[in-house]
Design an enzyme around this catalytic site. Structure first.
Site, PDB file in Angstrom:
ATOM      1  N   GLY A  78       2.778  -6.309   5.513  1.00 57.40           N
ATOM      2  CA  GLY A  78       3.917  -5.977   4.665  1.00 57.40           C
ATOM      3  C   GLY A  78       4.128  -7.115   3.676  1.00 57.40           C
ATOM      4  O   GLY A  78       4.003  -8.289   4.032  1.00 57.40           O
ATOM      5  N   ALA A  79       4.474  -6.752   2.429  1.00 63.05           N
ATOM      6  CA  ALA A  79       4.556  -7.734   1.340  1.00 63.05           C
ATOM      7  C   ALA A  79       5.428  -8.921   1.730  1.00 63.05           C
ATOM      8  O   ALA A  79       5.005 -10.082   1.625  1.00 63.05           O
ATOM      9  CB  ALA A  79       5.113  -7.064   0.088  1.00 63.05           C
ATOM     10  N   ARG A  96      -5.240 -13.598   2.981  1.00 62.98           N
ATOM     11  CA  ARG A  96      -5.160 -12.223   2.435  1.00 62.98           C
ATOM     12  C   ARG A  96      -5.300 -12.366   0.929  1.00 62.98           C
ATOM     13  O   ARG A  96      -4.305 -12.460   0.219  1.00 62.98           O
ATOM     14  CB  ARG A  96      -3.794 -11.575   2.757  1.00 62.98           C
ATOM     15  N   GLN A 136       1.413   4.632   9.571  1.00 63.51           N
ATOM     16  CA  GLN A 136       2.565   3.706   9.612  1.00 63.51           C
ATOM     17  C   GLN A 136       3.865   4.454   9.901  1.00 63.51           C
ATOM     18  O   GLN A 136       4.785   3.881  10.480  1.00 63.51           O
ATOM     19  CB  GLN A 136       2.724   2.977   8.269  1.00 63.51           C
ATOM     20  N   ASP A 178       4.695  -0.288  -4.127  1.00 61.72           N
ATOM     21  CA  ASP A 178       3.794  -1.443  -4.178  1.00 61.72           C
ATOM     22  C   ASP A 178       3.805  -2.081  -5.549  1.00 61.72           C
ATOM     23  O   ASP A 178       3.629  -3.290  -5.687  1.00 61.72           O
ATOM     24  CB  ASP A 178       2.382  -1.025  -3.781  1.00 61.72           C
ATOM     25  N   ASN A 200       2.444   3.622  -4.969  1.00 65.13           N
ATOM     26  CA  ASN A 200       2.928   3.470  -3.593  1.00 65.13           C
ATOM     27  C   ASN A 200       1.931   4.165  -2.668  1.00 65.13           C
ATOM     28  O   ASN A 200       0.965   4.778  -3.113  1.00 65.13           O
ATOM     29  CB  ASN A 200       4.344   4.059  -3.458  1.00 65.13           C
ATOM     30  N   LYS A 201       2.167   4.062  -1.380  1.00 63.21           N
ATOM     31  CA  LYS A 201       1.275   4.625  -0.356  1.00 63.21           C
ATOM     32  C   LYS A 201       0.827   6.043  -0.712  1.00 63.21           C
ATOM     33  O   LYS A 201       1.621   6.863  -1.155  1.00 63.21           O
ATOM     34  CB  LYS A 201       2.027   4.647   0.979  1.00 63.21           C
TER      35      LYS A 201
END
Lengths: 364, 364
Positions: free
Chosen positions: B56-57, B98, B203, B244, B254-255
């Site tokens: 997660g960011a 990462r 998720q 995102d 986004n996802k």
């Protein structure tokens, strides 16, 4: 349908019968294990239907008809009255194998009425045999005809999105939407099939990919919710799906997820076709809002069945214990998003109540 | 975030640090196993980031900042020049954990520049500590503020659809969209959360359901492609997702699967909100079509990871070997389908390029 196994290419049906022995492709372990089940009595065939060895509207109907033929053949009596009684008892058991399958009850009643038309036991048996074989033959010709009509609709080298499994495993010999795809590939009108995985049962990942592999038709699998991305990229030329029920105003009940694909196709100006035999049309229901939508157990959403690391087939759990889940099996696509119905008698593109009923009455 | 475990209720952060020991909630085995990892050196923390113990960011950025603070504290020297050299070497290693995480590099550079501002080693260490704690504190206050602004937008007893995981596991303390959901529930503006499972990584099923369980917020899980059915039934009052990246014209990456939900919301006149901190806005990209979309390995589509029948965590295979699969991780939702951006500085509902840049400049 074609099955390539251990270097051999076989030409099989999902359900077939020879000398009163029914043979089914066991769909429960596909694509991980290919097995044929030989069912030597009508009771064995009923058990196989019940255990989901075969599935799909066409296959269940044909299997029921063959079970009736086996029963008529296996009943041990020379007395007509006793034969009638025992045959009706068998029919009840066969009907109960999948209580809500319309094709199964239609097949069983057709065989019962065929038996009634015979005077001797031998005549009755022959009548049931003939009707059972007709049911199979009519599925095969409908599948072939849908493929022919539908494949001509596509432009050369089309990239087609499909959903769920609509192939030869469900309707002999080549299915509905997948029959269109197969014939389109043969005549050069198809370059690639996008297969959405079709959670929760994953008929797309497990069965459609397997069938496409048999014919070496190029395909790419994707998760259900990646379809929108494909449309935005402009790489989908047409969508073809099957149908569980088409009602009077043209609304379509089909596997959950169909509606979203129809909406995406509509917004992105991509044609959306529904391939289904005329028997799918149900004029007793006027609009899609009245179609009862089956809800299945939450467990199917909390788990995913596949090949386990140890080689067996089984479930993994993907959500916390007791998580409440919704599991509607079908959704309804409004008629306005359907570009055309591909049937065994031709393609209907005027999706208005009057045109639909006229078409089905004229052709059916 | 609240974690209820074995009858106890704990108040934890996904990533926290005390006396230079970093503690992370191990997200890899959630929801099946709850474990905290204690990381006593900066190298341990880097390994944990690399191994996806946290994701997660926000969490990745905070973990990186804490690794920097650990490194500054652990470096064994009394010479300033040697300290600078060793600290920069550590920063390189932390950055590589990462490589594409923007929040990680932002955190690492902020800590490096804080260290430069000190003259003595003790000053440098104190500066890094302060910046690392600021990064955490600013995430916590942004999460809280998004929750406050967003929850006020909802009507009483709303039924809200969300996608993927946008909770406290990803951004301390309560996430973005899930912070809105939690605060809405507290003030009576939320009755039910629909959680779409979010294939391929699930998720939604694995993490969002788990977080909602901690707060006893009513929720129902569903497969991704069942969302359309919910909209047709008219039971969704709002959609809230995270983001995102939001680009200059308001398009949202986004996802995968977000776009379809936005389109459904648009067609069914349901508000569609994107909750994201101001740091998500990227004015270097003018429209969504220019956002690079990461494609991940086909294997993630052919398999599903969950709790195996033997209790372990592992994959089941759901498609034939070597099936070609597409696996785009994000999709792009056009700005015209977004009702509002929920940020830590307020809600922006005029989704036009000029308004967006004015808002972000003024607030950011």
């Amino acid at each position: 349908m074609r099955v390539r196994i251990e270097g051999q290419t076989l030409d099989l049906l999902a359900v077939q019968m020879e000398d009163y022995i029914v043979t089914m492709i066991d769909q429960r372990w596909l694509p991980f294990k290919f097995e044929l089940r030989r069912l030597t009595s009508w009771q064995d065939t009923v058990k196989a239907i019940k255990d989901l060895v075969t599935r799909g509207a066409g296959s269940v109907g044909v299997a029921g008809a063959f079970a009736m033929a086996q029963a008529a053949h296996e009943i041990q009596t020379t007395l007509v009255l006793e034969f009638n009684h025992l045959f009706q008892e068998a029919a009840k058991v066969i009907l109960s194998a999948r209580p809500t399958a319309v094709t199964l009850s239609a097949a069983v009643y057709a065989c019962l009425s065929a038996a009634e038309k015979g005077t001797t036991i031998a005549e009755k048996q022959a009548n049931v045999d003939r009707v059972a074989n007709q049911i199979l033959a009519s599925d095969i010709s409908a599948s072939q005809a849908m493929g022919k009509h539908g494949s001509a609709l596509l432009k050369p080298q089309s990239r087609v999105l499909t959903h769920c499994n609509t192939g030869g495993l469900g309707i002999q010999d080549h299915g509905s939407a997948l029959s269109v795809i197969r014939q389109a590939y043969e005549i050069g009108n198809l370059a690639l099939v996008y297969v959405s995985e079709t959670r929760p049962w994953l008929q797309g990942s497990r069965l459609t990919t397997w069938e496409l592999q048999q014919y070496e038709i190029p395909h790419q699998l994707l998760v259900d919710s990646a379809c929108g991305h494909l449309f935005r990229k402009g790489v989908v030329d047409a969508v073809i799906v099957g149908a569980d029920r088409i009602v009077a105003n043209g609304d379509v009940a089909n596997k959950i997820g169909t509606y979203e694909k129809a909406l995406l196709a509509h917004v992105h100006n991509v044609p959306f076709y529904v391939a289904a035999p005329l028997s799918t049309f149900d004029f007793d229901i006027s609009t899609g809002d009245q179609i009862p939508i089956e809800e299945r157990p939450a467990k199917e959403v909390r788990t995913v069945v596949g090949r386990l690391p140890n080689g067996g087939i089984g479930p993994v759990q993907v959500a916390p214990d007791r998580t409440e889940a919704l599991n509607p099996v079908f959704d309804v696509t409004p008629a306005r998003y359907v570009t055309g119905f591909i049937t065994e008698k031709g393609v209907l593109t005027k999706i208005k109540p009057k045109q639909i009923s006229k078409f089905v009455r004229k052709m059916g």
